[in-house]
Design an enzyme around this catalytic site. Structure first.
Site, PDB file in Angstrom:
ATOM      1  N   CYS B  35       0.816  -1.216   0.000  1.00 22.98           N
ATOM      2  CA  CYS B  35       0.000   0.000   0.000  1.00 22.98           C
ATOM      3  C   CYS B  35       0.845   1.258   0.000  1.00 22.98           C
ATOM      4  CB  CYS B  35      -0.927   0.034   1.211  1.00 22.98           C
ATOM      5  SG  CYS B  35      -2.042  -1.344   1.290  1.00 22.98           S
ATOM      6  N   ASP B  37       2.846   2.540   2.445  1.00 23.35           N
ATOM      7  CA  ASP B  37       3.084   3.261   3.685  1.00 23.35           C
ATOM      8  C   ASP B  37       3.600   2.305   4.744  1.00 23.35           C
ATOM      9  OD1 ASP B  37       2.246   6.009   3.320  1.00 23.35           O
ATOM     10  OD2 ASP B  37       0.242   5.202   2.987  1.00 23.35           O
ATOM     11  N   CYS B  62       3.965   8.479   1.949  1.00 17.85           N
ATOM     12  CA  CYS B  62       3.630   9.750   1.326  1.00 17.85           C
ATOM     13  C   CYS B  62       3.830  10.905   2.302  1.00 17.85           C
ATOM     14  CB  CYS B  62       2.182   9.702   0.874  1.00 17.85           C
ATOM     15  SG  CYS B  62       1.056   9.361   2.216  1.00 17.85           S
ATOM     16  N   CYS B 106      -2.886   7.083   7.659  1.00 14.40           N
ATOM     17  CA  CYS B 106      -1.522   7.433   8.066  1.00 14.40           C
ATOM     18  C   CYS B 106      -1.457   7.639   9.574  1.00 14.40           C
ATOM     19  CB  CYS B 106      -1.047   8.695   7.355  1.00 14.40           C
ATOM     20  SG  CYS B 106      -0.853   8.478   5.585  1.00 14.40           S
TER      21      CYS B 106
END
Ligand SMILES: Cc1ncc(COP(=O)(O)O)c(C=O)c1O
Lengths: 402, 297
Positions: B35, B37, B62, B106
């Site tokens: 994914c 992250d 990101c 996140c």
């Protein structure tokens, strides 16, 4: 500092002279081309000229083979749905795993409606296996739809050859040529391509205007029915200002074709070499020997693309990425995955796409800007050590639920 | 481009506490490379006081993943482990003045890295039951796995059910196609087929419905929506019925929140469907506020 735009595969700036040509069609030339009076008549003539300008760029035999639509996506949908409609007994479609969502999402929806879709695989360089393709060409297939140039990597598919193979097997052939039209010369009258999609905003015309090329004699059913516009093949009052603009943009693209393939190509190569010479653990994705002259897609290993874009943007440089984050999806670009690029590189891909407006000075500024950005992000990466990737990265960092 | 707050941008452009922590004695590694992250959180914990003396991170991800990691390390430095465990993913997002719905994961990743690092320090094994699906509802950041699980667990069968239980689809409604697809799939598993919201059972005009029947239906609607609200630490109770006005009290996390208006609207809609008449839902303040109000700090 002037911003540097290297995202021309996403969309392009409308050429100032094209803007000038289209403006009168909002003011004094506002007539409906279907009207009997002279307001309409002049517009009708302007549309005819635009049709011929498009015809000249793609080498179509007749100007009536040009159908104006609202965008590349509409052209793609029209082509595929028409082929299914005229051949209700054929329930299969052949396409590739790396198409634009304009094709892929439609095909996935058609699968739910009971159609069988064959997605041709690509190898590590994004190339097709034509033997696999040949085996699938049966009389069950309603249409083959294969993009001419890939929007992410610029890799070209041999669509002229594939169209001949389809034709020999009695199967209709469509190509999404949105990325290639205006960048490489083509001559449709000497090909076996039945349908081809164009989008204006990729070649310095406005957004919201497209073309479906439909070979004379190819069986067709319109997507939109209504008035007799576009000879009844695409109803709806013509977007005359944008059509005129697209015509002008096609004429300009034809004039700049040599420039695109010498100067723009040289700038692209300079950018690519300049970056790769300075940045370790980076490589070009797709097929470098067989691609659009303006596109370069580089994978920077062990970092994520969105961070690169944000830092580039801070310096006024616009590019795009195939990372999951920039698309808002959970997976990195389906194109990178189809080529088998590992996740640690696929998330770090950056596409630089040039146009004839870019200068050598701009390219040199980008070459100088990229290496420190990559180094800065790698410093934050769990995969990166003092001077390079940690030994055995997959072992050194193994997060839970990876 | 994402709409990142100034604070997110600032933490991304100038991340705090980035890099390896030489003398770390607690490490948590979470995330998913597929994914895009993943995060390694390193802590230096004082064995005497269990206080976090230093924290650092390394992140593959990101802008908002990097900013969330940076924010987390700033927030927990100086806390004891038990204090740190009270930091929720919402706290991380709040610290950054909010994250776009697509990016809330996140902050979840930050919170999980913290749990993993503390488990690592305490010699425990941290297992994650986290499974993330494609984001369906962008208004409320709800993914496919969450919707699917809820549909299964509660035997839901309509889009309205999903809205009531998960909030997904209760905003702009653009994701209703996605929700219908999930319903179709799960219903097929239990041998049913998805039908667009069954027309409300032919309710006799309200004049003909007995008062008792009417009250029962109102109570039933309230009971039906309570589990979803309770999941968000809220609740709703029937206070009084005065003709076409129905008074309810909203409790806990629902009271006074932005969500209150939206929730009320949804309940009112359900109420009208059940009664076959127009009614108006009016919130009255609860006399005894339930514990755990809007900002659990
Ligand atoms: C290959 C390809 N096909 C189709 C499209 C869609 O074109 P439009 O934006 O005009 O609908 C694009 C542009 O994003 C593209 O790159």
């Amino acid at each position: 500092m002037n911003p540097i735009y290297l995202d021309n595969n996403a969309t392009t700036r409308v050429d100032p002279s094209v803007v000038e040509v289209m403006l009168p069609f909002f003011t004094e030339q506002f007539g409906n081309p279907s009207s009997m009076h002279s307001f309409g008549n002049k517009v009708g003539l302007a549309l005819k000229k635009a049709r011929q300008q498009v015809q000249a760029l793609i080498g179509a035999e007749h100007d009536s083979e040009i159908i104006f639509t609202s965008c590349g996506t509409e052209s793609d949908s029209t082509a595929i749905l028409s082929a299914l409609k005229v051949q209700p007994e054929r329930k299969e479609i052949i396409t590739t795993a790396v198409e634009h969502p304009a094709i892929l999402t439609l095909c996935q929806t058609l699968e739910k409606d009971g159609y069988t879709v064959h997605y041709l695989k690509v190898d590590g360089k994004g190339r097709l296996d034509l033997d696999e393709y040949a085996k699938l060409l049966t009389d069950k297939v309603a249409i083959v739809s294969v993009m001419w140039a890939n929007n992410e990597t610029g890799t070209l598919f041999p669509v002229e050859k594939m169209a001949e193979m389809a034709n020999a097997a009695g199967v209709m052939f469509h190509t999404d040529a949105v990325q290639i039209v205006g960048k490489l010369p083509m001559d449709l009258k000497s090909s076996k391509i039945d349908m081809l999609s164009i989008s204006g905003h990729k070649l310095h015309a406005p957004k919201g205007i497209g073309v479906l090329y439909l070979r004379r004699g190819a069986r067709f059913r319109p997507l939109l029915r209504g008035g007799h516009q576009e000879r009844g093949r695409r109803a709806g009052t013509e977007n005359s200002a944008s059509i005129v603009a697209l015509g002008a943009a096609c004429e300009q693209a034809l004039e700049h074709m040599a420039y695109e393939n010498t100067e723009v190509r040289a700038l692209r190569d300079r950018l690519e070499k300049g970056i790769l010479a300075q940045v370790p653990n980076a490589f070009v994705t797709g097929d470098p020997d067989n691609r659009l002259p303006n596109t370069c897609n580089i994978a920077f290993e062990y970092i994520e693309g969105e961070g690169i874009l944000l830092l580039l943007n801070k310096q006024g440089i616009a590019a795009s990425s195939g990372s999951a984050c920039t698309s808002g999806s959970l997976e990195p670009s389906h194109v990178m995955r189809a080529m088998g690029i590992p996740y640690t590189a696929a998330h770090g891909t950056v596409r630089f796409s040039l146009s004839r407006y870019n200068t050598e000075e701009e390219i040199d500024r980008v070459i100088a800007a990229v290496p420190p950005i990559i180094a800065q992000l790698r410093k934050l990466s769990p995969y990166w050590g003092e001077n390079g990737p940690v030994t055995d990265p997959a072992q050194a960092f193994a997060p839970v639920y990876a | 481009m994402w709409e990142y707050s100034e604070k997110v941008q600032e933490h991304f452009f100038n991340p705090r506490n980035a890099g390896a922590l030489g003398d770390a004695n607690a490490t948590g590694e979470v995330g998913s490379i597929s994914c895009g992250d993943a995060l390694r959180l390193m802590l230096k914990v004082d064995p005497e006081t269990e206080r976090i003396l230093d924290a650092s991170f390394q992140t593959f991800g990101c802008g908002s993943a990097i900013a969330s990691s940076s924010a987390l390390t700033e927030m927990i430095k100086g806390m004891t482990l038990d204090e740190a465990l009270k930091v929720s993913n919402q706290d991380i997002a709040d610290y950054l003045d909010g994250l776009p719905p697509e990016k809330m994961h996140c902050s979840v990743m930050g919170r999980e890295a913290l749990e993993a690092a503390i488990a690592n320090y305490r010699g425990e094994v941290w297992a994650d039951d986290h499974e993330e699906g494609a984001l369906i509802c962008k208004c409320f950041a709800i993914d496919a796995v969450m919707i699917e699980d809820t549909v299964r667990a509660n035997n839901l069968s309509t889009v309205q059910d999903v809205i009531n239980y998960t909030k997904a689809g209760g905003g702009c409604a653009a994701c209703h196609e996605g929700i219908e697809e999930i319903l179709t799939k799960v219903l097929a598993e239990r041998g049913e087929s998805f039908k667009v919201t069954p027309p409300p059972s032919p309710v006799a005009a309200s004049g003909k419905m007995s008062t008792l029947e009417r009250v029962k239906r109102i109570q039933q609607v309230i009971e039906d929506v309570r589990p979803a609200l309770q999941r968000d630490r809220g609740d709703i109770e029937l206070v009084d019925i005065d003709g076409k006005t129905i008074y309810v009290s909203m409790k806990g996390a629902c009271s006074g929140c932005q969500m209150e208006a939206l929730t009320l609207q949804g309940v009112q809609q359900k109420m009208m469907e059940a009664l076959g008449e127009f009614v108006k839902l009016v919130p009255v303040r609860a006399t005894t506020p339930a514990p755990g109000l809007c900002n659990p700090k």
